[in-house]
Scaffold this motif. Structure first.
Motif, PDB file in Angstrom:
ATOM      1  N   ILE A 170     -19.010   9.168  23.651  1.00 40.40           N
ATOM      2  CA  ILE A 170     -18.082   8.022  22.874  1.00 40.40           C
ATOM      3  C   ILE A 170     -19.027   6.466  23.619  1.00 40.40           C
ATOM      4  CG2 ILE A 170     -16.319   6.293  21.872  1.00 40.40           C
ATOM      5  CD1 ILE A 170     -16.158   8.276  20.274  1.00 40.40           C
ATOM      6  N   GLU A 171     -18.996   6.827  24.866  1.00 38.96           N
ATOM      7  CA  GLU A 171     -19.996   5.877  25.115  1.00 38.96           C
ATOM      8  C   GLU A 171     -21.186   5.747  25.777  1.00 38.96           C
ATOM      9  OE1 GLU A 171     -16.552   6.028  29.365  1.00 38.96           O
ATOM     10  OE2 GLU A 171     -18.601   7.220  29.714  1.00 38.96           O
ATOM     11  N   GLN A 172     -21.417   7.088  24.860  1.00 39.00           N
ATOM     12  CA  GLN A 172     -22.756   6.873  24.736  1.00 39.00           C
ATOM     13  C   GLN A 172     -23.461   6.102  23.454  1.00 39.00           C
ATOM     14  OE1 GLN A 172     -26.072   7.429  27.064  1.00 39.00           O
ATOM     15  NE2 GLN A 172     -27.011   6.911  25.399  1.00 39.00           N
ATOM     16  N   ALA A 173     -22.680   6.976  22.554  1.00 37.76           N
ATOM     17  CA  ALA A 173     -22.774   6.492  21.853  1.00 37.76           C
ATOM     18  C   ALA A 173     -22.072   5.162  21.170  1.00 37.76           C
ATOM     19  CB  ALA A 173     -21.346   7.292  19.994  1.00 37.76           C
ATOM     20  N   GLY A 174     -21.216   3.762  22.104  1.00 40.23           N
ATOM     21  CA  GLY A 174     -21.374   2.520  22.416  1.00 40.23           C
ATOM     22  C   GLY A 174     -22.500   2.244  22.921  1.00 40.23           C
ATOM     23  N   ARG A 175     -23.453   2.412  23.701  1.00 42.82           N
ATOM     24  CA  ARG A 175     -24.299   1.926  23.911  1.00 42.82           C
ATOM     25  C   ARG A 175     -25.617   1.812  23.223  1.00 42.82           C
ATOM     26  NH1 ARG A 175     -23.573   5.920  28.116  1.00 42.82           N
ATOM     27  NH2 ARG A 175     -22.062   5.041  30.215  1.00 42.82           N
ATOM     28  N   GLU A 176     -25.747   3.305  22.332  1.00 47.08           N
ATOM     29  CA  GLU A 176     -26.861   2.830  20.782  1.00 47.08           C
ATOM     30  C   GLU A 176     -26.162   1.884  19.862  1.00 47.08           C
ATOM     31  OE1 GLU A 176     -26.450   7.442  20.050  1.00 47.08           O
ATOM     32  OE2 GLU A 176     -27.427   7.794  22.307  1.00 47.08           O
ATOM     33  N   HIS A 177     -24.913   1.927  20.589  1.00 51.77           N
ATOM     34  CA  HIS A 177     -24.678   0.523  19.316  1.00 51.77           C
ATOM     35  C   HIS A 177     -24.653  -0.835  18.939  1.00 51.77           C
ATOM     36  CE1 HIS A 177     -23.308   3.570  16.478  1.00 51.77           C
ATOM     37  NE2 HIS A 177     -23.809   3.258  15.935  1.00 51.77           N
ATOM     38  N   GLY A 178     -24.653  -0.943  20.607  1.00 47.82           N
ATOM     39  CA  GLY A 178     -25.057  -2.514  21.381  1.00 47.82           C
ATOM     40  C   GLY A 178     -24.241  -2.602  22.447  1.00 47.82           C
ATOM     41  N   GLY A 179     -23.445  -1.410  22.418  1.00 50.23           N
ATOM     42  CA  GLY A 179     -22.056  -1.878  23.484  1.00 50.23           C
ATOM     43  C   GLY A 179     -21.653  -1.899  25.033  1.00 50.23           C
ATOM     44  N   VAL A 180     -21.653  -3.055  25.541  1.00 48.73           N
ATOM     45  CA  VAL A 180     -22.048  -3.352  27.003  1.00 48.73           C
ATOM     46  C   VAL A 180     -20.625  -3.192  27.784  1.00 48.73           C
ATOM     47  CG1 VAL A 180     -24.002  -4.410  27.154  1.00 48.73           C
ATOM     48  CG2 VAL A 180     -21.490  -4.955  26.915  1.00 48.73           C
ATOM     49  N   GLU A 181     -19.037  -3.048  26.980  1.00 47.74           N
ATOM     50  CA  GLU A 181     -18.207  -2.502  27.737  1.00 47.74           C
ATOM     51  C   GLU A 181     -16.938  -1.806  26.465  1.00 47.74           C
ATOM     52  OE1 GLU A 181     -14.513  -5.273  29.859  1.00 47.74           O
ATOM     53  OE2 GLU A 181     -16.187  -6.184  28.115  1.00 47.74           O
ATOM     54  N   VAL A 182     -16.512  -0.953  27.547  1.00 48.06           N
ATOM     55  CA  VAL A 182     -15.073  -0.011  25.808  1.00 48.06           C
ATOM     56  C   VAL A 182     -14.425  -0.748  26.104  1.00 48.06           C
ATOM     57  CG1 VAL A 182     -14.926   2.123  25.121  1.00 48.06           C
ATOM     58  CG2 VAL A 182     -16.802   1.786  26.139  1.00 48.06           C
ATOM     59  N   GLU A 183     -13.482  -0.861  25.409  1.00 51.06           N
ATOM     60  CA  GLU A 183     -11.560  -0.927  25.597  1.00 51.06           C
ATOM     61  C   GLU A 183     -11.560  -0.261  24.943  1.00 51.06           C
ATOM     62  OE1 GLU A 183      -9.231  -3.999  23.061  1.00 51.06           O
ATOM     63  OE2 GLU A 183     -10.717  -4.867  24.300  1.00 51.06           O
ATOM     64  N   LEU A 184     -10.230   0.472  25.585  1.00 49.01           N
ATOM     65  CA  LEU A 184      -9.891   1.393  24.374  1.00 49.01           C
ATOM     66  C   LEU A 184      -7.724   0.853  24.895  1.00 49.01           C
ATOM     67  CD1 LEU A 184      -7.747   3.492  27.156  1.00 49.01           C
ATOM     68  CD2 LEU A 184     -10.488   4.225  27.255  1.00 49.01           C
ATOM     69  N   HIS A 185      -7.061   2.073  23.907  1.00 51.78           N
ATOM     70  CA  HIS A 185      -5.265   1.758  24.322  1.00 51.78           C
ATOM     71  C   HIS A 185      -5.511   3.233  24.715  1.00 51.78           C
ATOM     72  CE1 HIS A 185      -6.592  -1.417  21.028  1.00 51.78           C
ATOM     73  NE2 HIS A 185      -6.624  -2.403  22.561  1.00 51.78           N
ATOM     74  N   ALA A 186      -4.845   2.962  26.191  1.00 51.21           N
ATOM     75  CA  ALA A 186      -3.943   4.485  26.286  1.00 51.21           C
ATOM     76  C   ALA A 186      -2.387   4.632  26.240  1.00 51.21           C
ATOM     77  CB  ALA A 186      -4.765   4.392  27.585  1.00 51.21           C
TER      78      ALA A 186
END
Length: 151
Positions: free
Chosen positions: A101-117
């Motif tokens: 998911i992090e790699q896909a996030g980078r590929e979609h322009g993401g620089v930070e990931v948020e999650l609700h754990a």
């Protein structure tokens, strides 16, 4: 050994939703009408399958305008609905799904990931470099906490 791939076909999405049903609806008693939402249609879903082709785990990525609307932060993507079937827990598969998911996030322009754990999973995410923010809050009757990680 599992293979993690982007769920592209209707058959893949059936497997994704089956894993989520087993983990969230059956095991954790999350109502199905909460588990499945309108974001499923625009999210990127990853699917882990075993050598026999059976599903083992899944996660989704919310990106673009939907992520901006939900987080209020430009460049932030959302990791959600991480689910690993009981038989595959403790194998490192959860971490593989997070990294996919992090790699896909980078590929979609993401620089930070948020999650609700879920609070019981905070240590898992901390080991992967996520930091908790803010107070504990209920979601689907389960205590959660927001976590973030810079990519």
């Amino acid at each position: 050994m599992a293979t993690v791939r982007v769920a592209m076909s209707p058959a893949d999405l059936e497997l994704v939703f089956g894993v989520r049903r087993e983990v969230f609806v059956v095991e954790q008693n999350v109502p199905a009408d909460i588990e499945y939402d309108e974001l499923d249609a625009t999210s990127l879903h990853v699917l882990a399958v075993g050598a026999d082709g059976r599903p083992l785990g899944t996660a989704r990525l919310i990106h673009g305008a939907e992520a901006l609307a939900l987080t209020g932060t430009e460049g932030r993507v959302l990791l959600g609905r991480l689910a690993v079937l009981k038989a595959a827990r403790g194998t490192g598969l959860g971490a593989e799904l997070v990294r996919a998911i992090e790699q896909a996030g980078r590929e979609h322009g993401g620089v930070e990931v948020e999650l609700h754990a879920q609070v019981q999973a905070l240590g898992f995410y901390e080991r992967l470099g996520y930091a908790a923010e803010g107070p504990v809050y209920p979601s689907a009757g389960i205590p959660h906490r927001t976590m973030t990680r810079v990519l």
